[in-house]
Design an enzyme around this catalytic site. Structure first.
Site, PDB file in Angstrom:
ATOM      1  N   ARG A  80       0.795  -1.230   0.000  1.00 59.41           N
ATOM      2  CA  ARG A  80       0.000   0.000   0.000  1.00 59.41           C
ATOM      3  C   ARG A  80       0.826   1.278   0.000  1.00 59.41           C
ATOM      4  O   ARG A  80       0.559   2.200  -0.775  1.00 59.41           O
ATOM      5  CB  ARG A  80      -0.926   0.051   1.225  1.00 59.41           C
ATOM      6  CG  ARG A  80      -2.191  -0.759   1.070  1.00 59.41           C
ATOM      7  CD  ARG A  80      -2.550  -1.416   2.370  1.00 59.41           C
ATOM      8  NE  ARG A  80      -1.543  -2.414   2.675  1.00 59.41           N
ATOM      9  CZ  ARG A  80      -1.595  -3.670   2.245  1.00 59.41           C
ATOM     10  NH1 ARG A  80      -2.630  -4.075   1.566  1.00 59.41           N
ATOM     11  NH2 ARG A  80      -0.636  -4.538   2.499  1.00 59.41           N
ATOM     12  N   ARG A 100      10.221   4.801   4.864  1.00 56.81           N
ATOM     13  CA  ARG A 100       9.722   3.742   5.758  1.00 56.81           C
ATOM     14  C   ARG A 100      10.950   3.068   6.357  1.00 56.81           C
ATOM     15  O   ARG A 100      11.710   2.398   5.645  1.00 56.81           O
ATOM     16  CB  ARG A 100       8.884   2.732   4.970  1.00 56.81           C
ATOM     17  CG  ARG A 100       8.701   1.426   5.735  1.00 56.81           C
ATOM     18  CD  ARG A 100       7.687   0.507   5.144  1.00 56.81           C
ATOM     19  NE  ARG A 100       6.349   1.024   5.378  1.00 56.81           N
ATOM     20  CZ  ARG A 100       5.243   0.307   5.217  1.00 56.81           C
ATOM     21  NH1 ARG A 100       5.311  -0.950   4.797  1.00 56.81           N
ATOM     22  NH2 ARG A 100       4.067   0.836   5.440  1.00 56.81           N
ATOM     23  N   HIS A 139       2.879   5.301  12.481  1.00 54.56           N
ATOM     24  CA  HIS A 139       2.469   5.208  11.070  1.00 54.56           C
ATOM     25  C   HIS A 139       1.434   6.320  10.819  1.00 54.56           C
ATOM     26  O   HIS A 139       0.244   6.043  10.655  1.00 54.56           O
ATOM     27  CB  HIS A 139       1.872   3.824  10.820  1.00 54.56           C
ATOM     28  CG  HIS A 139       1.780   3.433   9.373  1.00 54.56           C
ATOM     29  ND1 HIS A 139       2.254   4.223   8.340  1.00 54.56           N
ATOM     30  CD2 HIS A 139       1.249   2.317   8.780  1.00 54.56           C
ATOM     31  CE1 HIS A 139       2.030   3.601   7.184  1.00 54.56           C
ATOM     32  NE2 HIS A 139       1.420   2.455   7.422  1.00 54.56           N
ATOM     33  N   GLN A 185      -1.118   6.393   7.793  1.00 57.45           N
ATOM     34  CA  GLN A 185      -2.178   5.392   7.916  1.00 57.45           C
ATOM     35  C   GLN A 185      -3.349   5.937   8.732  1.00 57.45           C
ATOM     36  O   GLN A 185      -4.509   5.840   8.322  1.00 57.45           O
ATOM     37  CB  GLN A 185      -1.609   4.136   8.601  1.00 57.45           C
ATOM     38  CG  GLN A 185      -2.624   3.034   8.804  1.00 57.45           C
ATOM     39  CD  GLN A 185      -3.040   2.379   7.494  1.00 57.45           C
ATOM     40  OE1 GLN A 185      -2.195   1.945   6.724  1.00 57.45           O
ATOM     41  NE2 GLN A 185      -4.335   2.310   7.233  1.00 57.45           N
ATOM     42  N   ASN A 198       2.949   0.385  16.574  1.00 55.51           N
ATOM     43  CA  ASN A 198       3.080   1.666  15.853  1.00 55.51           C
ATOM     44  C   ASN A 198       1.730   2.267  15.428  1.00 55.51           C
ATOM     45  O   ASN A 198       1.553   3.486  15.443  1.00 55.51           O
ATOM     46  CB  ASN A 198       4.038   1.507  14.646  1.00 55.51           C
ATOM     47  CG  ASN A 198       3.804   0.255  13.815  1.00 55.51           C
ATOM     48  OD1 ASN A 198       2.817  -0.459  14.010  1.00 55.51           O
ATOM     49  ND2 ASN A 198       4.709  -0.027  12.881  1.00 55.51           N
ATOM     50  N   ASP A 227      -4.677  -5.067  13.828  1.00 60.34           N
ATOM     51  CA  ASP A 227      -3.452  -5.104  13.025  1.00 60.34           C
ATOM     52  C   ASP A 227      -2.753  -6.425  13.356  1.00 60.34           C
ATOM     53  O   ASP A 227      -3.123  -7.099  14.335  1.00 60.34           O
ATOM     54  CB  ASP A 227      -2.584  -3.887  13.392  1.00 60.34           C
ATOM     55  CG  ASP A 227      -1.287  -3.805  12.583  1.00 60.34           C
ATOM     56  OD1 ASP A 227      -1.212  -4.442  11.514  1.00 60.34           O
ATOM     57  OD2 ASP A 227      -0.350  -3.103  13.027  1.00 60.34           O
ATOM     58  N   SER A 261       4.661  -7.390  14.075  1.00 63.47           N
ATOM     59  CA  SER A 261       4.936  -6.396  13.034  1.00 63.47           C
ATOM     60  C   SER A 261       6.222  -6.733  12.287  1.00 63.47           C
ATOM     61  O   SER A 261       6.973  -7.625  12.700  1.00 63.47           O
ATOM     62  CB  SER A 261       5.073  -5.015  13.680  1.00 63.47           C
ATOM     63  OG  SER A 261       3.813  -4.533  14.067  1.00 63.47           O
ATOM     64  N   CYS A 279      -5.343  -1.949   8.959  1.00 64.09           N
ATOM     65  CA  CYS A 279      -4.440  -1.218   8.057  1.00 64.09           C
ATOM     66  C   CYS A 279      -3.958  -2.091   6.908  1.00 64.09           C
ATOM     67  O   CYS A 279      -3.550  -1.564   5.874  1.00 64.09           O
ATOM     68  CB  CYS A 279      -3.264  -0.658   8.851  1.00 64.09           C
ATOM     69  SG  CYS A 279      -2.363  -1.933   9.761  1.00 64.09           S
ATOM     70  N   LEU A 280      -3.996  -3.417   7.091  1.00 67.70           N
ATOM     71  CA  LEU A 280      -3.497  -4.395   6.125  1.00 67.70           C
ATOM     72  C   LEU A 280      -1.980  -4.246   5.981  1.00 67.70           C
ATOM     73  O   LEU A 280      -1.489  -3.136   6.139  1.00 67.70           O
ATOM     74  CB  LEU A 280      -4.197  -4.270   4.761  1.00 67.70           C
ATOM     75  CG  LEU A 280      -5.731  -4.376   4.758  1.00 67.70           C
ATOM     76  CD1 LEU A 280      -6.261  -4.189   3.326  1.00 67.70           C
ATOM     77  CD2 LEU A 280      -6.214  -5.721   5.305  1.00 67.70           C
ATOM     78  N   ARG A 297      -5.548   5.779   1.593  1.00 63.55           N
ATOM     79  CA  ARG A 297      -4.140   6.089   1.842  1.00 63.55           C
ATOM     80  C   ARG A 297      -3.666   7.088   0.778  1.00 63.55           C
ATOM     81  O   ARG A 297      -3.017   8.072   1.081  1.00 63.55           O
ATOM     82  CB  ARG A 297      -3.288   4.808   1.756  1.00 63.55           C
ATOM     83  CG  ARG A 297      -3.405   3.872   2.941  1.00 63.55           C
ATOM     84  CD  ARG A 297      -2.816   4.446   4.200  1.00 63.55           C
ATOM     85  NE  ARG A 297      -1.415   4.819   4.022  1.00 63.55           N
ATOM     86  CZ  ARG A 297      -0.380   3.970   4.069  1.00 63.55           C
ATOM     87  NH1 ARG A 297      -0.587   2.696   4.347  1.00 63.55           N
ATOM     88  NH2 ARG A 297       0.863   4.395   3.904  1.00 63.55           N
TER      89      ARG A 297
HETATM   90  N1  NVA Z   1       2.198  -2.907  12.595  1.00 63.65           N
HETATM   91  C1  NVA Z   1       2.450  -3.283  11.231  1.00 63.65           C
HETATM   92  C2  NVA Z   1       1.808  -2.313  10.285  1.00 63.65           C
HETATM   93  C3  NVA Z   1       1.949  -2.651   8.834  1.00 63.65           C
HETATM   94  C4  NVA Z   1       1.350  -1.622   7.937  1.00 63.65           C
HETATM   95  C5  NVA Z   1       3.941  -3.363  10.996  1.00 63.65           C
HETATM   96  O1  NVA Z   1       4.661  -2.465  11.463  1.00 63.65           O
HETATM   97  O2  NVA Z   1       4.409  -4.328  10.375  1.00 63.65           O
HETATM   98  N1   CP Z   2      -0.865  -0.440   5.599  1.00 60.25           N
HETATM   99  C1   CP Z   2       0.356  -0.384   5.055  1.00 60.25           C
HETATM  100  O1   CP Z   2       1.171   0.496   5.343  1.00 60.25           O
HETATM  101  O2   CP Z   2       0.594  -1.372   4.125  1.00 60.25           O
HETATM  102  P1   CP Z   2       2.006  -1.724   3.473  1.00 60.25           P
HETATM  103  O3   CP Z   2       2.881  -2.250   4.575  1.00 60.25           O
HETATM  104  O4   CP Z   2       1.698  -2.759   2.434  1.00 60.25           O
HETATM  105  O5   CP Z   2       2.581  -0.486   2.885  1.00 60.25           O
END
Ligand code: NVA
Ligand code: CP
Length: 305
Positions: free
Chosen positions: A54, A103, A130, A133, A161, A222, A226, A262-263, A290
């Site tokens: 995303r 990121r 984040h 998001q 996060n 979520d 992570s 959030c996926l 987003r």
């Molecule tokens: N908490 C998750 C969010 C992904 C968009 C991570 O940091 O992997």
């Molecule tokens: N929700 C989100 O930030 O997805 P990605 O990790 O796929 O970017």
């Protein structure tokens, strides 16, 4: 003074509302395929130390559709903080580009990037937060409900996060936020304290998901592990039993609640196919937004709106 967007709290409440209004406007222009090219002849560097679907797609497509060019720099291209110092990369990348999206793992790295880059920096997720998001999430809630009055958001899962950005949103806009998590997975204590101190929103940290979701307008979850924690997945799975958002937990709201995530989702772990595919689920509106929310953020911090 250049503007960065590293935390939801980098914007005032007025700026957050203005960003939602702008996101709505930009979304309409995109749907109508209007000629809208405020970033013509501009470039954005996107630095990724972690994987993404995303974030990469929404930033790259959004910036392209607004007339600019976005460069994807993956984990092996820059190796920020490993191959080269963060403060060196900041100054180099800023010489070639008008804006930087990053990121990263360590939150300190995004702070350092912003400190040394002469161009705006946007946080596309760190271990700590984040913000893009949660801006998109609140915009999605606004679209679905038509207003943000009397809002109860219940997050069920890891105090991670995503939760830190919800808490920072609660320092700017008033709503009732509950984080239901196992007691050894509470969110950052300082962020909770700062949110309570802001005195705007009702904040609860609960360890009882069934009781917590009662009366929720939004049930949010979520992943339990992570990015950067995937080796803890099995331990966490055992510890998070009872925290899955399934039909039973959705029914415990006693209300026609909406479901958000959030996926990416791990189906059958923190939530079920049944909830993700239900009428309550607005996860794909959330994912689409987003792009619209971020476009508005970029326009604002780059002085185009
Ligand atoms: N908490 C998750 C969010 C992904 C968009 C991570 O940091 O992997
Ligand atoms: N929700 C989100 O930030 O997805 P990605 O990790 O796929 O970017």
């Amino acid at each position: 003074m250049k503007r960065d967007f590293l935390h939801v709290t980098d914007f005032t409440a007025d700026e957050i509302h203005a960003t939602f209004a702008l996101a709505k406007e930009v979304k309409t222009r995109f749907k109508r395929r209007e000629d809208f090219k405020p970033f013509k002849d501009h470039s954005m560097a996107m630095i990724f130390a972690k994987p993404s679907a995303r974030t990469r797609i929404s930033f790259e497509t959004g910036f392209f559709r607004m007339g600019g060019h976005a460069l994807y720099l993956g984990p092996s291209d820059i190796s920020i903080g490993k191959r080269e110092a963060v403060k060196d990369i900041a100054r180099v990348v800023a010489r070639y580009n008008d804006v930087i999206m990053a990121r990263l793992f360590a939150h300190e790295h995004v702070l350092e990037l912003a400190e040394y880059a002469s161009v705006p920096v946007v946080n596309g997720l760190t271990d700590y937060n984040h913000p893009c998001q949660i801006m998109a999430d609140m915009f999605t809630i606004l679209e679905h409900r038509g207003h943000l009055e009397d809002l109860k958001v219940v997050y069920v899962g890891d105090g991670n996060n995503i939760v830190h950005s919800w808490l920072r949103m609660a320092q700017r806009l008033p709503f009732h936020f509950v984080c239901a998590c196992p007691d050894d997975y509470d969110p950052d204590a300082q962020t909770i304290a700062a949110t309570r101190q802001a005195g705007l929103s009702e904040i609860e940290i609960s360890h009882d998901p069934k009781a917590a979701v009662k009366g929720a307008d939004i049930v949010y979850t979520d992943v339990w592990a992570s990015m950067g924690q995937k080796d803890e997945a099995e331990t966490r799975k055992a510890r998070f039993q009872g925290f899955q958002v399934n039909d039973e937990l959705m029914a415990a709201t006693g209300k026609k609640s909406l479901f958000m995530h959030c996926l990416p989702a791990e189906r059958g772990v923190e939530t079920t196919d049944s909830v993700l595919e239900s009428d309550a689920s607005i996860v794909f509106d959330e994912a689409e937004n987003r792009m619209h929310a971020q476009n508005a953020i970029l326009l604002k911090i780059c002085g185009k709106a």
